[in-house]
Design a protein around this motif. Structure first.
Motif, short mmCIF file in Angstrom:
data_model
loop_
_atom_site.label_atom_id
_atom_site.label_comp_id
_atom_site.label_asym_id
_atom_site.label_seq_id
_atom_site.Cartn_x
_atom_site.Cartn_y
_atom_site.Cartn_z
N SER A 66 0.94 -1.11 -0.02
CA SER A 66 -0.07 -0.02 0.07
C SER A 66 0.95 1.19 0.05
O SER A 66 0.30 2.36 -0.40
N LYS A 94 -7.18 -1.96 5.27
CA LYS A 94 -7.85 -1.47 4.29
C LYS A 94 -7.37 -0.61 3.29
O LYS A 94 -6.45 0.13 3.97
N GLU A 96 -6.09 2.67 1.15
CA GLU A 96 -6.10 4.03 1.67
C GLU A 96 -5.72 4.69 0.21
O GLU A 96 -5.15 4.31 -0.69
N LEU A 100 -7.59 2.91 -2.35
CA LEU A 100 -9.14 3.08 -2.13
C LEU A 100 -9.80 3.42 -3.24
O LEU A 100 -10.97 2.82 -3.63
N ALA A 104 -12.02 0.11 -4.20
CA ALA A 104 -12.93 0.25 -3.15
C ALA A 104 -14.17 -0.68 -3.61
O ALA A 104 -15.03 -1.24 -2.59
#
Length: 167
Positions: A66, A94, A96, A100, A104
């Motif tokens: 990430s 999760k 970001e 994201l 998402a």
């Protein structure tokens, strides 16, 4: 040589990429990851070539992944080229930022617990997807695609003359 599946990962997660590659190879699936780039070869050129050729993009998503600008670029290129993108969480995090934005709305395949067993399941689903036939659409759906399985290899004679609709 480009593969049917492009595996995107961060170098610190190479053991997991190597495992997934080996599992896919056992199932007769031609997957590519950057450890296949030979000494002295231009890794950027080889990566772009493999990414362009593979209809399926598997992202091994972890905390370190990430933080990677290169992985973010690969994901953007895969999305732009309308590849089937399959995000696989190998850490319980999760997305970001850019991740994201790109990921998402996708279904995730979780492999952060029992990674080896989960990778066996993932490899089976990916192999079904690549090999086509009646199980390919089911595999595509299970891996988060809203679209039918991409046509990768010429399929044999269809099982039904009319489309089969299951309610």
């Amino acid at each position: 040589m480009a593969g049917e599946i492009f595996i995107s990962y961060r170098r610190s997660d190479q053991d997991k990429a190597r495992l997934l590659h080996a599992l896919l190879k056992q199932r007769g699936v031609d997957a590519w990851y950057d450890a296949l780039v030979g000494a002295g070869e231009d890794w950027r050129h080889k990566t772009a070539q493999a990414l362009g050729a593979a209809p399926i993009f598997v992202l091994l998503f972890s905390k370190v992944a990430s933080e990677s600008d290169d992985i973010s670029k690969e994901l953007a290129a895969a999305t732009f080229s309308k590849k089937l993108v399959i995000p696989v969480r190998i850490d319980d995090i999760k997305p970001e930022g850019a991740f994201l934005y790109e990921l998402a709305s996708r279904n995730w395949f979780d492999a952060f617990e029992g990674t080896e067993a989960r990778f066996e399941i993932l490899a089976d689903k990916l192999a079904a997807l690549v090999k086509g036939g009646p199980e390919a659409d089911v595999a595509a759906f299970n891996l988060g695609s809203a679209q039918p399985a991409p046509v990768i290899k010429p399929a044999g004679r269809p099982l039904f003359k009319q489309p089969l609709v299951l309610a």
